[in-house]
Scaffold this motif. Structure first.
Motif, PDB file in Angstrom:
ATOM      1  N   ARG A 107       0.832  -1.210   0.000  1.00  0.00           N
ATOM      2  CA  ARG A 107       0.000   0.000   0.000  1.00  0.00           C
ATOM      3  C   ARG A 107       0.866   1.259   0.000  1.00  0.00           C
ATOM      4  O   ARG A 107       0.584   2.228  -0.718  1.00  0.00           O
ATOM      5  CB  ARG A 107      -0.917   0.001   1.223  1.00  0.00           C
ATOM      6  N   ALA A 121      -6.054  -6.387  -0.743  1.00  0.00           N
ATOM      7  CA  ALA A 121      -6.284  -5.004  -0.320  1.00  0.00           C
ATOM      8  C   ALA A 121      -7.628  -4.470  -0.789  1.00  0.00           C
ATOM      9  O   ALA A 121      -8.011  -3.357  -0.421  1.00  0.00           O
ATOM     10  CB  ALA A 121      -5.155  -4.110  -0.849  1.00  0.00           C
ATOM     11  N   ALA A 138      -5.671   3.408   2.427  1.00  0.00           N
ATOM     12  CA  ALA A 138      -6.337   2.250   3.006  1.00  0.00           C
ATOM     13  C   ALA A 138      -7.760   2.563   3.456  1.00  0.00           C
ATOM     14  O   ALA A 138      -8.583   1.652   3.596  1.00  0.00           O
ATOM     15  CB  ALA A 138      -5.528   1.717   4.186  1.00  0.00           C
TER      16      ALA A 138
END
Length: 340
Positions: A178, A262, A185
């Protein structure tokens, strides 16, 4: 044999089929908790082994179309001999796989003798004779086959069930990914897997565009997952939504797994990537056509399948019978589950 003798599982080469083998891994690990489990699969799928709980190591065996691949198998047999495996579970029913474990000196070799590998295999699941005579189209799901091999044909107890496959991406690796990709996020992300635009499993790209636009307008990030086959679809989606992120040039399957892990939700069609998304515990809406989800789809509980209705005209032989409205409804249901 001792409680620490290592076990070898020979899995399928395709990504989706190999992921399904993790159900067998979990059954074996429960039956023999002290014995290390290694797996054999294709070079494409082998990196997934380190994301599978209970798997110690993955061996890669290059797939040879229309070739026996003697040199590659001879090399691997030499490596396997050094590991002193005492038991081999063969998920694939090929003679080449059975011969490899025989030549590696593994004394217990378990599987279905679908190619009459008597001698090369020396232990069979219960009901193997009926399985042998089940010629023609597949009579059982791969999920059921691998679980039967791992359990030697014993069905789970009434209050239990066979485990669904699982993949786990290390949280630290995910955080690093990330940061490197500058991913927020806190922003929800919808991942799209289109398959090839000319693939019979695909859904019309303009419908993917419509769904992506709807979620983009709601503030979601749009990620396109896949490889070379998905790049044409990705280009069409980005032409309509330039802010969509095209991950189809991903250099490794490890990165693809991080991208999926993710994600907040996953929308895709039949394929190995969709099995990975389900095993990574990402809420999935999966569109199926000729390949029916009961036979070919993931068995994980957080997956919603969308098929053409039975009333679809017989000439519609793909996924076009699945409307955008049904997909939006399925995604909305998944979103509600995420919030609850």
């Amino acid at each position: 044999m001792t409680t620490s003798d290592p076990i070898l599982l020979v899995g399928f080469p395709a990504v989706g089929d190999f992921i399904r083998c993790h159900s067998a891994v979990q059954i074996i690990a429960q039956r023999f908790p002290g014995r290390p489990i290694d797996v054999v699969t294709s070079p494409v799928a082998a990196p997934l082994a380190r994301m599978m709980p209970h798997v110690r190591k993955g061996w890669a065996l290059a797939k040879r179309h229309r070739q026996l691949g003697f040199e590659e198998r001879r090399r691997l047999v030499g490596e396997l001999r050094k590991e002193n495996y005492r038991t081999a579970y063969l998920m694939t029913s090929t003679t080449k796989a059975a011969l490899m474990t025989f030549m590696a000196g593994i004394p217990e070799r378990i599987g279905y003798p679908q190619e009459l590998q008597f001698g090369l295999l020396n232990r069979f699941p219960a009901g193997w004779l009926g399985h042998l005579w089940a010629f023609g189209p597949r009579k059982t799901r791969i999920f059921e086959e691998v679980c039967s091999i791992a359990s030697l044909g014993e069905s789970p107890a009434a209050e239990a069930q066979w485990p669904a496959p699982r993949l786990v991406v290390d949280p630290a690796e995910l955080d690093d990914w990330r940061k490197n990709q500058k991913i927020d996020a806190a922003r929800p992300a919808l991942s799209l897997y289109t398959a090839g635009v000319d693939d019979f499993r695909s859904w019309p790209v303009e419908r993917f565009v419509s769904i992506a636009r709807t979620y983009h307008e709601r503030g979601w990030a749009i990620w396109i997952i896949g490889g070379a086959r998905e790049r044409a679809g990705a280009a069409q989606i980005r032409a309509a939504i330039p802010e969509a992120v095209d991950f189809t040039s991903t250099p490794s399957i490890d990165d693809a797994m991080r991208q999926i892990a993710a994600s907040t939700m996953f929308l895709g069609v039949d394929g190995g990537i969709s099995h990975a998304a389900a095993a990574l515990n990402v809420p999935c809406a999966l569109i199926y056509g000729l390949n029916r989800p009961y036979v070919h789809g993931p068995v994980n509980s957080h997956v919603r399948f969308l098929e053409p209705p039975l009333s679809t005209p017989s000439w519609v032989e793909d996924t076009r019978g699945v409307s955008e409205g049904r997909v939006l409804e399925a995604l909305a249901g998944l979103s509600a589950e995420i919030r609850s």
